[in-house]
Design a protein around this motif. Sequence first.
Motif, PDB file in Angstrom:
ATOM      1  N   SER A  81       2.649  -4.420   6.646  1.00  0.00           N
ATOM      2  CA  SER A  81       1.501  -3.870   5.923  1.00  0.00           C
ATOM      3  C   SER A  81       1.261  -2.399   6.231  1.00  0.00           C
ATOM      4  O   SER A  81       0.562  -1.711   5.485  1.00  0.00           O
ATOM      5  N   ASP A  82       1.865  -1.898   7.304  1.00  0.00           N
ATOM      6  CA  ASP A  82       1.691  -0.498   7.684  1.00  0.00           C
ATOM      7  C   ASP A  82       2.212   0.409   6.574  1.00  0.00           C
ATOM      8  O   ASP A  82       3.406   0.464   6.301  1.00  0.00           O
ATOM      9  N   GLY A  83       1.318   1.079   5.904  1.00  0.00           N
ATOM     10  CA  GLY A  83       1.682   2.002   4.838  1.00  0.00           C
ATOM     11  C   GLY A  83       1.934   1.347   3.489  1.00  0.00           C
ATOM     12  O   GLY A  83       2.225   2.036   2.521  1.00  0.00           O
ATOM     13  N   ALA A  84       1.845   0.018   3.430  1.00  0.00           N
ATOM     14  CA  ALA A  84       2.093  -0.675   2.162  1.00  0.00           C
ATOM     15  C   ALA A  84       0.972  -0.394   1.177  1.00  0.00           C
ATOM     16  O   ALA A  84      -0.199  -0.413   1.525  1.00  0.00           O
ATOM     17  N   ARG A  85       1.351  -0.136  -0.055  1.00  0.00           N
ATOM     18  CA  ARG A  85       0.341   0.102  -1.087  1.00  0.00           C
ATOM     19  C   ARG A  85       0.099  -1.154  -1.917  1.00  0.00           C
ATOM     20  O   ARG A  85      -0.961  -1.331  -2.479  1.00  0.00           O
ATOM     21  N   VAL A  86       1.074  -2.018  -1.983  1.00  0.00           N
ATOM     22  CA  VAL A  86       0.936  -3.266  -2.732  1.00  0.00           C
ATOM     23  C   VAL A  86       1.053  -4.416  -1.742  1.00  0.00           C
ATOM     24  O   VAL A  86       2.066  -4.551  -1.053  1.00  0.00           O
ATOM     25  N   LEU A  87       0.011  -5.229  -1.662  1.00  0.00           N
ATOM     26  CA  LEU A  87      -0.024  -6.316  -0.692  1.00  0.00           C
ATOM     27  C   LEU A  87       0.085  -7.694  -1.348  1.00  0.00           C
ATOM     28  O   LEU A  87      -0.023  -8.705  -0.659  1.00  0.00           O
ATOM     29  N   ASP A  88       0.333  -7.725  -2.651  1.00  0.00           N
ATOM     30  CA  ASP A  88       0.315  -8.981  -3.395  1.00  0.00           C
ATOM     31  C   ASP A  88       1.249 -10.042  -2.836  1.00  0.00           C
ATOM     32  O   ASP A  88       0.898 -11.217  -2.791  1.00  0.00           O
TER      33      ASP A  88
END
Length: 65
Positions: free
Chosen positions: A36-43
């Motif tokens: 999740s570090d730096g992720a823009r899409v978490l779907d």
Amino acid sequence: MAPSNFEHVVRSIASDTNTPAETVSKMYADVWAEYSDGARVLDYLTVLVTKRVRENLRSVSKDRH
């Protein structure tokens, strides 16, 4: 991720891999933080993290045999 979903996923992985829930929970949290570090899409993060934790546990299991 909702706490109840997190707990369900951890229990499921622990049961399927015969691994203590505490171990799975720690691995899951570590992989979640990494992904999740730096992720823009978490779907799809739950799916990806679950898959990685299961793979990691299978790898550890194979190394023990």
